[in-house]
Design an enzyme around this catalytic site. Structure first.
Site, PDB file in Angstrom:
ATOM      1  N   PHE A  47     -16.373  -6.637  45.922  1.00 52.32           N
ATOM      2  CA  PHE A  47     -15.543  -6.266  44.512  1.00 52.32           C
ATOM      3  C   PHE A  47     -16.835  -5.270  44.137  1.00 52.32           C
ATOM      4  O   PHE A  47     -16.677  -4.733  43.182  1.00 52.32           O
ATOM      5  CB  PHE A  47     -15.313  -7.484  43.912  1.00 52.32           C
ATOM      6  N   ARG A  48     -18.173  -5.827  43.971  1.00 56.79           N
ATOM      7  CA  ARG A  48     -19.145  -5.643  43.400  1.00 56.79           C
ATOM      8  C   ARG A  48     -20.293  -3.889  43.940  1.00 56.79           C
ATOM      9  O   ARG A  48     -20.744  -4.487  43.405  1.00 56.79           O
ATOM     10  CB  ARG A  48     -20.510  -6.810  43.094  1.00 56.79           C
TER      11      ARG A  48
ATOM     12  N   GLN B 254     -15.201 -18.099  48.923  1.00 57.02           N
ATOM     13  CA  GLN B 254     -14.058 -17.298  47.591  1.00 57.02           C
ATOM     14  C   GLN B 254     -13.405 -16.251  47.836  1.00 57.02           C
ATOM     15  O   GLN B 254     -13.344 -16.160  46.706  1.00 57.02           O
ATOM     16  CB  GLN B 254     -16.055 -16.507  46.961  1.00 57.02           C
TER      17      GLN B 254
ATOM     18  N   HIS C  82     -11.891 -19.580  44.523  1.00 56.36           N
ATOM     19  CA  HIS C  82     -10.746 -18.988  43.408  1.00 56.36           C
ATOM     20  C   HIS C  82      -9.077 -18.190  43.838  1.00 56.36           C
ATOM     21  O   HIS C  82      -8.910 -17.391  43.634  1.00 56.36           O
ATOM     22  CB  HIS C  82     -11.464 -17.508  43.719  1.00 56.36           C
TER      23      HIS C  82
ATOM     24  N   CYS D 266       7.961 -21.344  33.383  1.00 57.60           N
ATOM     25  CA  CYS D 266       8.346 -22.703  34.088  1.00 57.60           C
ATOM     26  C   CYS D 266       7.307 -23.112  35.009  1.00 57.60           C
ATOM     27  O   CYS D 266       8.701 -25.153  35.605  1.00 57.60           O
ATOM     28  CB  CYS D 266       9.884 -22.992  34.335  1.00 57.60           C
TER      29      CYS D 266
ATOM     30  N   CYS E 226      10.394 -14.417  36.601  1.00 56.32           N
ATOM     31  CA  CYS E 226      11.252 -15.570  37.385  1.00 56.32           C
ATOM     32  C   CYS E 226      12.241 -15.011  37.291  1.00 56.32           C
ATOM     33  O   CYS E 226      13.539 -15.223  36.485  1.00 56.32           O
ATOM     34  CB  CYS E 226      10.445 -16.495  36.471  1.00 56.32           C
TER      35      CYS E 226
ATOM     36  N   CYS F 298      13.979 -18.539  34.707  1.00 61.67           N
ATOM     37  CA  CYS F 298      13.986 -18.547  33.303  1.00 61.67           C
ATOM     38  C   CYS F 298      13.033 -17.332  32.460  1.00 61.67           C
ATOM     39  O   CYS F 298      13.306 -16.715  31.521  1.00 61.67           O
ATOM     40  CB  CYS F 298      12.689 -19.671  32.256  1.00 61.67           C
TER      41      CYS F 298
ATOM     42  N   SER G  74     -23.115 -12.301  47.042  1.00 63.35           N
ATOM     43  CA  SER G  74     -24.770 -12.140  46.550  1.00 63.35           C
ATOM     44  C   SER G  74     -24.380 -13.245  45.495  1.00 63.35           C
ATOM     45  O   SER G  74     -26.401 -13.186  44.596  1.00 63.35           O
ATOM     46  CB  SER G  74     -23.770 -11.010  46.164  1.00 63.35           C
TER      47      SER G  74
ATOM     48  N   ASN H  29     -27.504 -12.727  55.376  1.00 65.26           N
ATOM     49  CA  ASN H  29     -26.303 -11.136  54.516  1.00 65.26           C
ATOM     50  C   ASN H  29     -27.502 -10.205  54.245  1.00 65.26           C
ATOM     51  O   ASN H  29     -28.464  -9.733  54.752  1.00 65.26           O
ATOM     52  CB  ASN H  29     -26.362 -12.546  52.606  1.00 65.26           C
TER      53      ASN H  29
END
Length: 257
Positions: free
Chosen positions: A37-38, A104, A122, A133, A159, A162, A200, A224
């Protein structure tokens, strides 16, 4: 101290440890073709606004944009295969050298590699639930009836009981962590070695697990490619490609088979 010397120290600590916990992040899954992501250039947040596609407010205000991002990502996650890091961690667990994995990641690759005790702080992409519902769904089956090439509201699953809006069981910005996080805290409190891999440690409260382990008397090791927020407090830091480090650990512990 060379990288090889540092890995030798880690292997020695793994042999000595009575209760090792691995804490994994997006860097563990990049070799499976799942972007993190980063990273400044290649990370997903370099190309997409996380408040639009990864926050609970964005989900409710514009579900079409939210699912325009996630539908493609779910397809990639469904095709991804575990890599050497996932497989080595599973073998370490099978040998009794790793007690649990706190991750994560939402991709489920640790479980597919054979790891049994995985705490997904996560959440997971594999399941979803109705926000009205509470009905549960298999995420990929939500898109079975979506026409190929569909866009906009045609991508938004509702759904079949509902008609409510369905949300994947991933933890979005603005939401509390999954129920696994409380168990992760208890697990870290009892560990004597925490090995942090491919993260990180910029996202709280997960970033607090490393100093928590240290405060409880455990050793902390960080593996890392780049520096992390935990490096200064860690007992051992290994800056290396995760694939190479894990292969070396497997060789030194004779778990390559």
């Amino acid at each position: 101290m060379s990288t090889n010397d540092r890995i030798r120290d880690l292997v020695s600590w793994l042999r000595e440890s009575k209760r090792t916990v691995a804490l994994t992040g997006a860097g563990v899954s990049t070799d499976s073709g799942i972007p993190d992501f980063r990273s400044p250039r290649s990370g997903l947040w370099a190309k997409h606004d996380p408040m639009q596609v990864a926050s609970i407010s964005g989900f409710h205000s514009d579900p079409a944009t939210f699912y325009g991002f996630w539908a493609e990502r779910f397809g990639a996650l469904g095709q991804a295969e575990p890599n050497v890091a996932h497989r080595v961690l599973a073998k370490l667990e099978a040998r009794g050298l790793v007690h649990a994995i706190v991750t994560q990641n939402i991709d489920g690759l640790h479980q597919r590699a054979g790891s049994r005790r995985v705490l997904e702080v996560h959440g997971t992409w594999r399941t979803a639930r109705c926000t009205t519902c509470g009905a549960r769904f298999d995420t990929l089956r939500l898109f079975d009836d979506v026409p190929r090439g569909a866009t906009g509201r045609d991508l938004v699953p509702t759904c079949d009981r509902c008609g409510g809006l369905v949300k994947p069981d991933v933890v979005l910005f603005g939401e509390a962590l999954s129920d696994d996080f409380a168990e992760a805290e208890r697990t870290v409190d009892r560990c004597d070695l925490l090995v942090v891999l491919g993260t990180s440690l910029e996202v709280w409260p997960v970033a607090g697990l490393a100093p928590r382990a240290h405060a409880a008397g455990g050793r902390v090791v960080v593996i890392n490619r780049e520096s992390t927020a935990a490096d200064q407090e860690a007992d051992l830091v290994i800056h290396a490609e995760l694939r190479e480090a894990m292969q070396r650990i497997a060789r030194d512990l004779d778990i390559t088979r």
